[in-house]
Design an enzyme around this catalytic site. Structure first.
Site, PDB file in Angstrom:
ATOM      1  CG  ASP A 240      -2.009   1.025   1.154  1.00 44.69           C
ATOM      2  OD1 ASP A 240      -1.987   1.825   0.207  1.00 44.69           O
ATOM      3  OD2 ASP A 240      -2.885   1.029   2.032  1.00 44.69           O
TER       4      ASP A 240
ATOM      5  CB  THR B 117      -0.815   5.195   3.168  1.00 44.49           C
ATOM      6  OG1 THR B 117      -1.517   5.903   2.159  1.00 44.49           O
ATOM      7  CG2 THR B 117      -0.749   6.022   4.430  1.00 44.49           C
TER       8      THR B 117
END
Length: 792
Positions: A312, A314
């Site tokens: 991901d 983030t």
């Protein structure tokens, strides 16, 4: 605080308290004294008692004890020395596993989910086991529900996939039951604890979901098979060999028992299982120094074999913090009004994501507006909103989901321009109508664009470069705009970052499966699509690791071969993951992969030593059932050979540094290393039998020559797998050679050996030369075959 009591005939006295006040300290103590607490902490590791039992009470240890008892009963006490090796192996294995357990348990306290409760009118954070019946839980997005509870105030959406298997979020309102083991994906609420400990509906299911995911381990699978096959074969071989020694060869009971025991002891790879546990336990200890909590031992192996890593954006490539760069009005609404709208929206939402945190920081002057309805953000919707009295409804989120392709071309062009530079673009929209069943109101009008940016982790380029060099494909899977994510990945140095796709265009399973292999960056991915992408990659025979920090990652994390969570992320992601990065630093990943490769490569090398002995001993035991010769070894001689050519070197070699990439299957790699040595040892014994047919060597001379030629071959195998020799390996090899020579010269009576005569030496010299030639020829042929198979 008003409190009233109710008595149920089938249960304890209940305390119904105000959700704003919660239980008092006295009431908490009262419930705990009645045993109405949530119980003891979840046991992530085996108890010390179980570790000791598992290391001592093994099938092979039991067999060793039986064989030792047989030798004892016939009075050959020194031949019981092989039991000392088994005891040492068990002690070392248990000691290292206990050390690893203590480390895991300490680190697990840091990563363990916490419960947020209202007590005496204040919000507190406590450990999950401190919850008591009737506690008031304060739940928000990302929290794990750690006890069955009744929703009292607020609304939320719950992911119950760990309990029911259903992945779609379920909307919950006051009066609904929230099941333990599920997660809050949107909204916030106050809920009263209805069940604690084993009374929880999903207690068993949740525990299995957390800790007993079946590991994807080749090593564990094949070691168990090897144990099974040898365990099945050892009894009939032993009985037939004993029958032959007694009734055909006419040996005495003592000699028949001793030689049969020697054959069976050689077949047992007693240290292999313990060596595996020890090596992985040491890896856990080493990784703890890099702030990594390994919750499943065999995940170290899996991660070392990973060829696709799903990230991901983030928390991995970026730091997880954001800032507002620009506000671009799209209507006549003034800048001051826009600031007030956004401040009111963020105040009405419990969302604590980096995006909302950045918006709250940038727009902190909240107006005195009355919120009549709020729809929290969810990763499936990609937007959140609120209705204000006299103001209408405002929505903030991804333009593709708010307007569903109806935005004017000039606005899309502006968004694309900022997204192309790696920034995140949200849209603020207004509607005079309200929300119905959390659905968008009719005819929203754009108000402004909000441009935010992520901060790239300084370590990200180096980490991504490492995986590229190692041949690990990186897939960046994000809920953000695909172009934005692609540009951030490009800034971070991800190879082929321009190869991206918007997941909203993938409408069928076939399209998604094809895209999984073809693209590097995926934007606008829903939690269900993340799960489908991982499944598609696994279906194409990839070993997939998945990193995540949010509740939207839970499904994909559970499906992946190895799941890695950030400690700073949600309870949900930490609970289901096999590895937790306690410093939430993605830069630790190369260290974890290197440690895994060290463990697996060294285990393959050490396992080959054990299999050489097991294959050789099994085959010659079968051969001597039919040959008109006595079995040439005694248990104490097997102990000498095993200790110097297998036991001692395997433990040293298994803990060496080793950064080589893992190629091929575990069992094929091990057999490739083991077969040349095992076949050579078998040929040695057959040559010795043939030579003994022409020259009348006595029983003691044959036994001594068998020990010498087998020990020589074992040390030659050790030399081959230790190449290239460095100082530690060289010191180990020559020390073991010296120990073998000392045993032959000065400890002959202990090991039932005799002085080497000239005829024995004349027979041994060509046998040793032949053994070296045969073994290195076989090695060359197998390496050539393995190379052609790999290239073909």
């Amino acid at each position: 605080m008003s409190t009233h009591f109710s008595q149920h005939t089938a249960g304890p006295i209940r305390l119904h308290v105000s959700p704003d006040q919660g239980l008092s300290n006295e009431q908490v103590a009262q419930q705990a004294s009645k045993g109405l607490s949530n119980g003891f902490p979840d046991v992530r590791t085996k108890s010390i008692k179980k570790i000791i039992c598992d290391n001592i009470l093994t099938p092979f240890n039991l067999l060793n004890v039986i064989l030792g008892l047989l030798v004892f009963l016939v009075g050959s006490y020194k031949n019981m020395l092989f039991l000392g090796v088994a005891i040492c192996n068990s002690f070392i294995g248990a000691f290292q596993e206990i050390r690893a357990k203590k480390t895991i348990d300490k680190l697990a306290v840091v990563a363990a989910p916490k419960a947020h409760v209202i007590r005496s009118g204040q919000k507190r954070q406590i450990s999950v086991e401190e919850l008591v019946l009737d506690d008031i839980l304060a739940l928000e997005s990302g929290n794990q529900i750690c006890a069955d509870c009744l929703l009292l105030r607020g609304e939320c959406e719950i992911n119950e996939s760990l309990v029911t298997g259903e992945s779609e979020p379920v909307a919950k309102k006051p009066g609904d039951l929230l099941l333990s083991g599920s997660f809050v994906v949107a909204g916030s609420c106050l809920a009263r604890v209805e069940h604690v400990g084993r009374e929880n509906y999903a207690a068993k299911i949740t525990n299995e979901a957390k800790y007993f995911k079946k590991p994807n381990s080749e090593i564990m699978t094949w070691i168990n098979r090897i144990i099974k096959y040898i365990g099945i074969a050892i009894i009939p071989i032993g009985l037939l060999l004993f029958y032959k020694q007694i009734f055909i060869s006419g040996q005495g009971l003592q000699r028949a028992v001793v030689s049969t025991v020697a054959a069976l002891v050689g077949m047992i790879p007693e240290g292999l299982v313990l060596l595996t546990s020890m090596v992985l336990a040491v890896s856990v200890l080493r990784l703890s120094r890099h702030h990594a909590l390994v919750q499943e031992l065999y995940s170290i192996e899996t991660l070392a074999r990973v060829d696709v890593l799903c990230l991901d954006k983030t928390g991995t490539i970026t730091e997880g913090t954001m800032q507002v760069d620009h506000v671009l009005p799209l209507s006549s609404v003034s800048t001051e009004e826009i600031s007030a709208i956004i401040a009111a929206l963020t105040a009405s939402s419990p969302d604590t994501s980096p995006t909302f945190s950045a918006l709250r920081q940038a727009f902190s002057q909240c107006p005195d507006w009355q919120c009549t309805n709020a729809v929290p953000f969810s990763s499936a919707r990609k937007w959140s909103g609120a209705t204000f009295a006299g103001k209408g409804s405002y929505i903030i989120g991804a333009a593709e989901f708010v307007f569903k392709g109806t935005l004017p071309a000039d606005i899309r062009e502006k968004m694309a321009r900022y997204a192309a530079s790696g920034q995140r673009v949200l849209i603020l929209a207004h509607s005079a109508e309200g929300f119905v069943e959390k659905q968008l109101p009719q005819k929203p009008e754009p108000v402004c664009l909000l441009v935010l940016s992520d901060k790239i982790r300084p370590s990200a380029p180096q980490t991504l470069a490492y995986f590229a060099e190692q041949g690990v494909a990186i897939k960046v899977i994000s809920g953000d705009n695909a172009l934005t994510v692609a540009n951030i990945a490009k800034r971070a140095g991800l190879p082929d970052a321009g190869n991206y796709i918007d997941a909203t265009t993938l409408t069928t399973d076939e399209q998604l499966a094809e895209a999984a292999e073809r693209y590097t960056v995926f934007g606008r991915v829903t939690p269900q699509q993340k799960l489908a992408l991982v499944k598609a990659l696994k279906a194409r025979k990839h070993t997939v690791a998945m990193t995540g920090d949010g509740v939207n990652d839970v499904l994909a994390l559970r499906e992946s071969d190895c799941s890695i969570a950030m400690a700073s992320g949600s309870d949900a992601s930490r609970t289901v993951s096999q590895v937790v990065l306690l410093d939430s630093n993605f830069a630790s990943m190369p260290k974890i992969v290197k440690e895994g490769r060290r463990s697996i490569n060294n285990l393959q090398r050490s396992a080959s030593l054990f299999l050489v002995k097991s294959i050789f001993s099994s085959v010659i035991a079968i051969l001597f059932i039919f040959l008109a010769f006595d079995y040439p070894f005694q248990p104490i001689q097997q102990t000498l050979i095993s200790a110097l050519t297998i036991g001692i070197p395997s433990f040293f070699l298994a803990l060496e540094r080793n950064k080589e990439r893992i190629h091929g299957k575990f069992i094929l790699n091990v057999l490739q290393k083991a077969l040349p040595g095992a076949v050579t040892m078998i040929i040695n014994i057959l040559l010795l039998v043939i030579i003994s047919s022409f020259y009348p060597f006595n029983r003691e001379e044959i036994s001594t020559m068998a020990v010498i030629i087998t020990g020589f071959t074992g040390l030659t195998i050790l030399l081959k797998i230790s190449l290239p020799l460095n100082l530690p390996r060289g010191a180990l090899f020559f020390s073991l050679c010296a120990a073998f020579v000392i045993a032959l010269l000065f400890f002959r009576p202990l090991f039932n050996l005799i002085f080497i005569t000239t005829p024995m030496l004349l027979a041994l010299a060509p046998m040793m030369a032949a053994a070296a030639c045969v073994m290195f020829s076989l090695w060359h042929l197998l390496e050539k075959y393995a190379g052609s198979r790999k290239n073909g």
